[in-house]
Design a protein around this motif. Sequence first.
Motif, PDB file in Angstrom:
ATOM      1  N   SER A   9       0.837  -1.202   0.000  1.00  0.00           N
ATOM      2  CA  SER A   9       0.000   0.000   0.000  1.00  0.00           C
ATOM      3  C   SER A   9       0.874   1.255   0.000  1.00  0.00           C
ATOM      4  CB  SER A   9      -0.933   0.017   1.212  1.00  0.00           C
ATOM      5  OG  SER A   9      -1.899  -1.004   1.078  1.00  0.00           O
ATOM      6  N   VAL A  10       1.901   1.257   0.835  1.00  0.00           N
ATOM      7  CA  VAL A  10       2.779   2.433   0.914  1.00  0.00           C
ATOM      8  C   VAL A  10       3.403   2.710  -0.459  1.00  0.00           C
ATOM      9  CG1 VAL A  10       4.965   3.293   1.874  1.00  0.00           C
ATOM     10  CG2 VAL A  10       3.279   2.237   3.389  1.00  0.00           C
ATOM     11  N   LEU A  11       3.925   1.661  -1.095  1.00  0.00           N
ATOM     12  CA  LEU A  11       4.583   1.870  -2.390  1.00  0.00           C
ATOM     13  C   LEU A  11       3.587   2.269  -3.481  1.00  0.00           C
ATOM     14  CD1 LEU A  11       7.474  -0.645  -2.972  1.00  0.00           C
ATOM     15  CD2 LEU A  11       7.545   1.752  -2.388  1.00  0.00           C
ATOM     16  N   GLU A  12       2.367   1.739  -3.404  1.00  0.00           N
ATOM     17  CA  GLU A  12       1.357   2.134  -4.402  1.00  0.00           C
ATOM     18  C   GLU A  12       0.998   3.605  -4.223  1.00  0.00           C
ATOM     19  OE1 GLU A  12      -1.659  -0.855  -3.747  1.00  0.00           O
ATOM     20  OE2 GLU A  12      -0.333  -2.432  -4.490  1.00  0.00           O
ATOM     21  N   SER A  13       0.982   4.070  -2.981  1.00  0.00           N
ATOM     22  CA  SER A  13       0.689   5.477  -2.715  1.00  0.00           C
ATOM     23  C   SER A  13       1.836   6.358  -3.218  1.00  0.00           C
ATOM     24  CB  SER A  13       0.480   5.671  -1.206  1.00  0.00           C
ATOM     25  OG  SER A  13      -0.371   6.744  -0.942  1.00  0.00           O
ATOM     26  N   VAL A  14       3.070   5.910  -2.971  1.00  0.00           N
ATOM     27  CA  VAL A  14       4.239   6.642  -3.467  1.00  0.00           C
ATOM     28  C   VAL A  14       4.190   6.689  -4.996  1.00  0.00           C
ATOM     29  CG1 VAL A  14       6.757   6.470  -3.731  1.00  0.00           C
ATOM     30  CG2 VAL A  14       5.728   6.166  -1.471  1.00  0.00           C
ATOM     31  N   ALA A  15       3.866   5.547  -5.609  1.00  0.00           N
ATOM     32  CA  ALA A  15       3.819   5.487  -7.082  1.00  0.00           C
ATOM     33  C   ALA A  15       2.734   6.403  -7.638  1.00  0.00           C
ATOM     34  CB  ALA A  15       3.576   4.053  -7.535  1.00  0.00           C
ATOM     35  N   GLY A  16       1.718   6.710  -6.813  1.00  0.00           N
ATOM     36  CA  GLY A  16       0.653   7.593  -7.260  1.00  0.00           C
ATOM     37  C   GLY A  16       0.870   9.039  -6.810  1.00  0.00           C
ATOM     38  N   GLY A  17       1.890   9.285  -6.002  1.00  0.00           N
ATOM     39  CA  GLY A  17       2.161  10.631  -5.500  1.00  0.00           C
ATOM     40  C   GLY A  17       1.089  11.108  -4.528  1.00  0.00           C
ATOM     41  N   VAL A  18       0.538  10.177  -3.742  1.00  0.00           N
ATOM     42  CA  VAL A  18      -0.568  10.516  -2.828  1.00  0.00           C
ATOM     43  C   VAL A  18      -0.093  10.493  -1.363  1.00  0.00           C
ATOM     44  CG1 VAL A  18      -2.852   9.779  -2.002  1.00  0.00           C
ATOM     45  CG2 VAL A  18      -2.270   9.538  -4.427  1.00  0.00           C
ATOM     46  N   PRO A  19      -0.280  11.590  -0.615  1.00  0.00           N
ATOM     47  CA  PRO A  19       0.099  11.587   0.808  1.00  0.00           C
ATOM     48  C   PRO A  19      -0.789  10.643   1.631  1.00  0.00           C
ATOM     49  CG  PRO A  19      -0.439  13.813   0.039  1.00  0.00           C
ATOM     50  CD  PRO A  19      -0.841  12.873  -1.043  1.00  0.00           C
ATOM     51  N   MET A  20      -0.238  10.167   2.741  1.00  0.00           N
ATOM     52  CA  MET A  20      -0.943   9.149   3.531  1.00  0.00           C
ATOM     53  C   MET A  20      -1.351   9.617   4.924  1.00  0.00           C
ATOM     54  SD  MET A  20       1.491   5.989   2.413  1.00  0.00           S
ATOM     55  CE  MET A  20       2.652   6.919   1.437  1.00  0.00           C
ATOM     56  N   ILE A  21      -2.448   9.058   5.396  1.00  0.00           N
ATOM     57  CA  ILE A  21      -2.865   9.218   6.795  1.00  0.00           C
ATOM     58  C   ILE A  21      -2.678   7.830   7.391  1.00  0.00           C
ATOM     59  CG2 ILE A  21      -4.839   9.655   8.325  1.00  0.00           C
ATOM     60  CD1 ILE A  21      -5.840  11.615   6.081  1.00  0.00           C
ATOM     61  N   CYS A  22      -1.728   7.715   8.313  1.00  0.00           N
ATOM     62  CA  CYS A  22      -1.242   6.393   8.715  1.00  0.00           C
ATOM     63  C   CYS A  22      -1.890   5.885   9.991  1.00  0.00           C
ATOM     64  CB  CYS A  22       0.268   6.456   8.943  1.00  0.00           C
ATOM     65  SG  CYS A  22       1.159   7.104   7.526  1.00  0.00           S
ATOM     66  N   VAL A  77       7.032   6.926   6.536  1.00  0.00           N
ATOM     67  CA  VAL A  77       6.158   7.814   5.753  1.00  0.00           C
ATOM     68  C   VAL A  77       6.098   9.201   6.398  1.00  0.00           C
ATOM     69  CG1 VAL A  77       3.725   8.230   5.145  1.00  0.00           C
ATOM     70  CG2 VAL A  77       4.727   5.977   4.758  1.00  0.00           C
ATOM     71  N   THR A  78       5.933   9.233   7.724  1.00  0.00           N
ATOM     72  CA  THR A  78       5.727  10.522   8.387  1.00  0.00           C
ATOM     73  C   THR A  78       7.036  11.262   8.683  1.00  0.00           C
ATOM     74  OG1 THR A  78       5.685   9.462  10.558  1.00  0.00           O
ATOM     75  CG2 THR A  78       3.562   9.790   9.483  1.00  0.00           C
ATOM     76  N   ASP A  79       8.105  10.519   8.997  1.00  0.00           N
ATOM     77  CA  ASP A  79       9.307  11.199   9.484  1.00  0.00           C
ATOM     78  C   ASP A  79      10.537  11.090   8.597  1.00  0.00           C
ATOM     79  OD1 ASP A  79       7.541  10.782  11.917  1.00  0.00           O
ATOM     80  OD2 ASP A  79       9.092  12.171  12.639  1.00  0.00           O
ATOM     81  N   VAL A  80      10.579  10.117   7.689  1.00  0.00           N
ATOM     82  CA  VAL A  80      11.743  10.036   6.786  1.00  0.00           C
ATOM     83  C   VAL A  80      11.409  10.748   5.484  1.00  0.00           C
ATOM     84  CG1 VAL A  80      13.336   8.499   5.582  1.00  0.00           C
ATOM     85  CG2 VAL A  80      12.500   7.872   7.860  1.00  0.00           C
ATOM     86  N   TRP A  81      10.311  10.327   4.857  1.00  0.00           N
ATOM     87  CA  TRP A  81       9.958  10.942   3.561  1.00  0.00           C
ATOM     88  C   TRP A  81       9.027  12.147   3.746  1.00  0.00           C
ATOM     89  CZ3 TRP A  81       8.410   5.340   3.156  1.00  0.00           C
ATOM     90  CH2 TRP A  81       9.554   4.545   2.954  1.00  0.00           C
ATOM     91  N   ARG A  82       8.405  12.265   4.900  1.00  0.00           N
ATOM     92  CA  ARG A  82       7.476  13.351   5.239  1.00  0.00           C
ATOM     93  C   ARG A  82       6.379  13.525   4.168  1.00  0.00           C
ATOM     94  NH1 ARG A  82      10.000  18.404   6.311  1.00  0.00           N
ATOM     95  NH2 ARG A  82      11.562  17.893   4.754  1.00  0.00           N
ATOM     96  N   ILE A  83       5.755  12.371   3.884  1.00  0.00           N
ATOM     97  CA  ILE A  83       4.659  12.377   2.907  1.00  0.00           C
ATOM     98  C   ILE A  83       3.375  11.845   3.557  1.00  0.00           C
ATOM     99  CG2 ILE A  83       6.116  12.230   0.853  1.00  0.00           C
ATOM    100  CD1 ILE A  83       5.576   9.170   0.862  1.00  0.00           C
ATOM    101  N   GLY A  84       3.266  12.059   4.851  1.00  0.00           N
ATOM    102  CA  GLY A  84       2.064  11.583   5.511  1.00  0.00           C
ATOM    103  C   GLY A  84       2.039  12.023   6.954  1.00  0.00           C
ATOM    104  N   VAL A  85       0.917  11.708   7.583  1.00  0.00           N
ATOM    105  CA  VAL A  85       0.715  12.132   8.966  1.00  0.00           C
ATOM    106  C   VAL A  85       0.171  10.930   9.748  1.00  0.00           C
ATOM    107  CG1 VAL A  85      -1.571  13.046   8.326  1.00  0.00           C
ATOM    108  CG2 VAL A  85      -0.462  13.893  10.364  1.00  0.00           C
ATOM    109  N   ALA A  86       0.535  10.859  11.037  1.00  0.00           N
ATOM    110  CA  ALA A  86       0.077   9.740  11.863  1.00  0.00           C
ATOM    111  C   ALA A  86      -1.273  10.075  12.475  1.00  0.00           C
ATOM    112  CB  ALA A  86       1.096   9.465  12.964  1.00  0.00           C
ATOM    113  N   ALA A  87      -2.238   9.178  12.322  1.00  0.00           N
ATOM    114  CA  ALA A  87      -3.560   9.393  12.934  1.00  0.00           C
ATOM    115  C   ALA A  87      -3.507   8.873  14.371  1.00  0.00           C
ATOM    116  CB  ALA A  87      -4.626   8.658  12.130  1.00  0.00           C
TER     117      ALA A  87
END
Length: 456
Positions: free
Chosen positions: A360-373, A387-397
């Motif tokens: 799921s993470v890689l499919e989101s990256v491949a789509g350029g979509v930020p994540m709510i984890c 996702v939240t702290d290395v690539w900073r492309i999402g937020v932790a719920a």
Amino acid sequence: MVHVAVFAFPFGTHAAPLLSLVAKLAVEAPAATFSFFNTAKSNASIAPAVVSCEALRNVDLYDVWDGVPEGYAFDQGRPREEIELFLKAAPGNLRRAMEDAVAAGGGSGNAVTCVLGDAFVSSAGDLAEELGVPWVSVWTSATFSLLAHFYTEKIRRVIGVRPEDVLAKRDERLEFIIPALSPFRVRDLMDGIVTNVDGIFPRMLQQMAEKSRRATAVVFNTFDGLESTFLDHLRTIYHKLLTVGPFSLFLPPPSQRDPHGCLEWLDAAAAAVRPASVGYVSFGSFLSLPPPEVAALAEALEASGARFVWSMKDAARVHLPDGFLERTKGRGLVVPWAPQAAMLAHAATGAFVTHCGWNSVLESVAGGVPMICRPIFVDQTMNARAVTDVWRIGVAAEGGAFGKCLSLVLDGEEGKEMRRRAVALKETARSAVGDGGSSSKNFGALVELLSSRWKR
Ligand code: U2F
């Protein structure tokens, strides 16, 4: 003749990507034959997705025993007990299946010349050694989780495994133990490293990471530029690393099952809303949110006013608030299955509420979509942290705060920044799988390795 024996791990989303990898290898090496060993249940569920692929011309699927004795009564509960039974039976079971297949003329009657297997089935490595042929181990999760398994002993020595020790140190970062794992905290570690350490599965994972040092090559579903620091460290441990991902971009796409018309719905929604404004929700192939959080997420989606598609197992629907489906009709679609990779590649999708399974993470990256984890177990906690702290492309719920996360990602400035970074990674991923890209080159090296008839 080249004959590759492939050993699948028949749980979670492991076997399907492995079969897709084999399908692509089979096209590149048309003179080789591939014997794919997997349980009957898993073969039946994954084969329809790839079976139409002409690649499977030189791939034979074999059913192997699932390791569950006749009349066995489960007492620990599935799926962990099922996994343990399978792994316990694997060494003898897989050898027998392979010998029977060759005796019956499988692989055009040729002896096995190479073993390719899910890293979780590490007994495949022993088989390769006995046969004196190369062993290619396929790691289906992130690089950093393999590192955590490799350093389990060291982590346990420093942290301890008593619940009170782990609790006291849960917010400490691992940099003081393994600098390469510095972004992660003790509480990000998957179960089995310092918590619930007993049992066949945790032991197997630790041994697997050590044993993979004997593999001729380790294949990863990732791409150069995403996990460089971790890959650099892994290069000091393993012989040869081959990054050939993201699988969702590089391998033949499984037939897009869309029985509920999600893509058509999304196309229609796209005409009415701005790009990147629809939420997509899924917790993977077999997990569900705890019931109170199903209700919390439903309320947050309703209050957000955003359009959304929610892939939800039918059994979880009872936990939706009364009247939710009626009130959100038209702007929300709740289905038991969605063509996820395509949903995440759609320009209308702007946020992905996910358990952070690696696919799921890689499919989101491949789509350029930020994540709510909202990770649930195993490697998902580490994936979420990356996702939240290395690539900073999402937020932790954290604590089920879905409403805050939805408005941050879909409407806030921070969300725009996350999307910008996610799109940059998407471009890197596309270059990696393109002509001359790192994943393409590594795939070529893999084909060469399998075809070389190289002896150990
Ligand atoms: C285990 O994986 P999961 O199956 O729980 O989760 P993912 O790795 O995210 O894979 C889910 C796949 O199912 C697809 C989706 C992914 O390819 O596109 N899918 C879909 O197409 N439609 C749907 O409605 C729902 C899902 C484990 F739990 C994870 O922690 C591991 O990281 C993973 C890999 O080792 O295996």
